[in-house]
Design a protein around this motif. Structure first.
Motif, PDB file in Angstrom:
ATOM      1  N   MET A   1       0.881  -1.787  -0.137  1.00  0.00           N
ATOM      2  CA  MET A   1      -0.055   0.105  -0.273  1.00  0.00           C
ATOM      3  C   MET A   1       0.353   0.829   0.048  1.00  0.00           C
ATOM      4  N   ARG A   2       1.886   1.338   0.727  1.00  0.00           N
ATOM      5  CA  ARG A   2       2.899   2.196   0.781  1.00  0.00           C
ATOM      6  C   ARG A   2       3.731   2.847  -0.758  1.00  0.00           C
ATOM      7  N   THR A   3       3.721   1.564  -1.234  1.00  0.00           N
ATOM      8  CA  THR A   3       4.444   1.803  -3.222  1.00  0.00           C
ATOM      9  C   THR A   3       3.301   2.910  -3.401  1.00  0.00           C
ATOM     10  N   LEU A   4       2.510   2.298  -3.073  1.00  0.00           N
ATOM     11  CA  LEU A   4       1.242   2.981  -3.812  1.00  0.00           C
ATOM     12  C   LEU A   4       1.006   3.796  -3.981  1.00  0.00           C
ATOM     13  N   LEU A   5       0.782   4.174  -2.382  1.00  0.00           N
ATOM     14  CA  LEU A   5       0.818   6.013  -2.348  1.00  0.00           C
ATOM     15  C   LEU A   5       1.508   6.501  -2.706  1.00  0.00           C
ATOM     16  N   ASN A   6       3.011   6.181  -2.439  1.00  0.00           N
ATOM     17  CA  ASN A   6       3.676   7.000  -3.218  1.00  0.00           C
ATOM     18  C   ASN A   6       3.852   6.920  -4.634  1.00  0.00           C
ATOM     19  N   LEU A   7       4.065   6.345  -5.254  1.00  0.00           N
ATOM     20  CA  LEU A   7       3.751   6.301  -7.201  1.00  0.00           C
ATOM     21  C   LEU A   7       2.496   7.832  -7.197  1.00  0.00           C
ATOM     22  N   ILE A   8       1.566   7.037  -6.792  1.00  0.00           N
ATOM     23  CA  ILE A   8       0.080   8.167  -7.081  1.00  0.00           C
ATOM     24  C   ILE A   8       0.988   9.373  -6.681  1.00  0.00           C
ATOM     25  N   TRP A   9       1.254   9.855  -5.336  1.00  0.00           N
ATOM     26  CA  TRP A   9       1.629  11.247  -4.439  1.00  0.00           C
ATOM     27  C   TRP A   9       3.155  11.418  -5.638  1.00  0.00           C
ATOM     28  N   LEU A  10       4.129  11.170  -6.109  1.00  0.00           N
ATOM     29  CA  LEU A  10       4.776  11.050  -7.115  1.00  0.00           C
ATOM     30  C   LEU A  10       3.877  11.784  -8.338  1.00  0.00           C
ATOM     31  N   VAL A  11       3.084  11.749  -8.726  1.00  0.00           N
ATOM     32  CA  VAL A  11       2.583  12.009  -9.466  1.00  0.00           C
ATOM     33  C   VAL A  11       2.220  12.975  -9.451  1.00  0.00           C
ATOM     34  N   TRP A  16       6.278  17.921  -7.899  1.00  0.00           N
ATOM     35  CA  TRP A  16       6.754  19.344  -8.353  1.00  0.00           C
ATOM     36  C   TRP A  16       7.064  20.591  -6.624  1.00  0.00           C
ATOM     37  N   LEU A  17       6.252  19.760  -5.754  1.00  0.00           N
ATOM     38  CA  LEU A  17       7.042  20.082  -3.925  1.00  0.00           C
ATOM     39  C   LEU A  17       8.818  19.431  -4.553  1.00  0.00           C
ATOM     40  N   ALA A  18       9.497  18.958  -4.524  1.00  0.00           N
ATOM     41  CA  ALA A  18      10.443  18.264  -4.779  1.00  0.00           C
ATOM     42  C   ALA A  18      10.860  18.890  -5.878  1.00  0.00           C
ATOM     43  N   VAL A  19      10.635  20.343  -6.303  1.00  0.00           N
ATOM     44  CA  VAL A  19      11.337  20.575  -7.332  1.00  0.00           C
ATOM     45  C   VAL A  19      11.779  22.058  -6.586  1.00  0.00           C
ATOM     46  N   GLY A  20      10.281  22.529  -5.606  1.00  0.00           N
ATOM     47  CA  GLY A  20      10.733  23.921  -5.310  1.00  0.00           C
ATOM     48  C   GLY A  20      11.182  23.856  -4.085  1.00  0.00           C
ATOM     49  N   TYR A  21      11.445  22.594  -3.624  1.00  0.00           N
ATOM     50  CA  TYR A  21      12.152  22.241  -2.500  1.00  0.00           C
ATOM     51  C   TYR A  21      13.961  21.843  -3.006  1.00  0.00           C
ATOM     52  N   ALA A  22      14.079  21.750  -3.657  1.00  0.00           N
ATOM     53  CA  ALA A  22      15.705  21.767  -4.710  1.00  0.00           C
ATOM     54  C   ALA A  22      15.807  23.149  -5.298  1.00  0.00           C
ATOM     55  N   ILE A  23      14.443  24.059  -6.181  1.00  0.00           N
ATOM     56  CA  ILE A  23      15.066  25.410  -6.002  1.00  0.00           C
ATOM     57  C   ILE A  23      15.751  26.568  -4.961  1.00  0.00           C
ATOM     58  N   ILE A  44      14.734  17.257   2.677  1.00  0.00           N
ATOM     59  CA  ILE A  44      13.055  17.215   2.615  1.00  0.00           C
ATOM     60  C   ILE A  44      12.892  17.132   1.264  1.00  0.00           C
ATOM     61  N   ALA A  45      13.020  17.221   0.121  1.00  0.00           N
ATOM     62  CA  ALA A  45      13.217  17.419  -1.334  1.00  0.00           C
ATOM     63  C   ALA A  45      12.748  15.825  -1.349  1.00  0.00           C
ATOM     64  N   GLY A  46      13.756  14.871  -0.727  1.00  0.00           N
ATOM     65  CA  GLY A  46      14.020  13.917  -0.953  1.00  0.00           C
ATOM     66  C   GLY A  46      12.986  13.161  -0.370  1.00  0.00           C
ATOM     67  N   TYR A  47      12.732  13.893   1.080  1.00  0.00           N
ATOM     68  CA  TYR A  47      11.210  13.283   1.486  1.00  0.00           C
ATOM     69  C   TYR A  47      10.090  14.084   1.120  1.00  0.00           C
ATOM     70  N   THR A  48      10.380  14.692   0.603  1.00  0.00           N
ATOM     71  CA  THR A  48       8.624  14.776  -0.143  1.00  0.00           C
ATOM     72  C   THR A  48       8.411  14.267  -1.962  1.00  0.00           C
ATOM     73  N   LEU A  49       9.940  13.440  -2.006  1.00  0.00           N
ATOM     74  CA  LEU A  49       9.203  12.025  -3.042  1.00  0.00           C
ATOM     75  C   LEU A  49       8.935  10.977  -2.701  1.00  0.00           C
ATOM     76  N   TRP A  50       9.074  10.557  -1.761  1.00  0.00           N
ATOM     77  CA  TRP A  50       8.345   9.654  -1.614  1.00  0.00           C
ATOM     78  C   TRP A  50       8.404   9.562   0.337  1.00  0.00           C
ATOM     79  N   PRO A  51       7.275  10.337   0.717  1.00  0.00           N
ATOM     80  CA  PRO A  51       7.270  10.522   2.567  1.00  0.00           C
ATOM     81  C   PRO A  51       6.181   9.474   2.762  1.00  0.00           C
ATOM     82  N   PHE A  52       6.117   8.116   1.972  1.00  0.00           N
ATOM     83  CA  PHE A  52       4.670   7.596   2.554  1.00  0.00           C
ATOM     84  C   PHE A  52       6.041   5.625   3.026  1.00  0.00           C
ATOM     85  N   GLY A  53       5.982   5.693   4.535  1.00  0.00           N
ATOM     86  CA  GLY A  53       6.677   4.869   5.269  1.00  0.00           C
ATOM     87  C   GLY A  53       7.938   5.438   5.557  1.00  0.00           C
TER      88      GLY A  53
END
Length: 130
Positions: A1-11, A16-23, A44-53
């Motif tokens: 379930m975590r992986t599915l939520l992370n994939l939906i989250w990423l899309v 876009w949030l990770a891009v904001g943190y990277a900028i 935090i950019a890495g965390y926003t890419l894959w937050p679940f888990g």
């Protein structure tokens, strides 16, 4: 379930949030004095890419420097990153499927405002220690 939520989250939000943190991290790393803020932003950019888990815990070794750094961070970068989480969270909560993602976005607001003195650890590590 975590992986599915992370994939939906990423899309839907994570990229876009990770891009904001990277900028924000790139801008902070331009000046030598603000490199610690840039490192925190990239973390935090890495965390926003894959937050679940994963979850956020306070560092035991954080002190007055973290408090001062967080005050500076809120003034220059934290407020607009938190605003991005707030607007994205509200937009995701419009649909039933997006509600868990919206709630995850709201949970990211505190670290976007006060990133120094925090660690990002796997959820199992926190619950295993209790």
């Amino acid at each position: 379930m975590r992986t599915l939520l992370n994939l939906i989250w990423l899309v839907l939000a994570g990229f876009w949030l990770a891009v904001g943190y990277a900028i924000a991290g790139i801008i902070c790393c331009i000046l030598i004095v603000t490199i610690p803020f840039g490192i925190a932003s990239f973390r935090i950019a890495g965390y926003t890419l894959w937050p679940f888990g994963r979850t956020i815990v306070d560092k035991r070794s954080a002190g007055a420097g973290s408090v001062l750094g967080n005050i500076i961070w809120v003034i220059f970068a934290g407020w607009w990153l938190a605003l991005g989480h707030l607007t994205t969270g509200i937009a995701l909560c419009i649909s039933i499927i997006g509600i868990p993602l919206g709630i995850a976005n709201f949970k990211l607001i505190p670290i976007s405002l006060l990133p120094l003195g925090k660690d990002i650890v796997p959820t199992e590590q926190v619950f295993g220690a209790r």
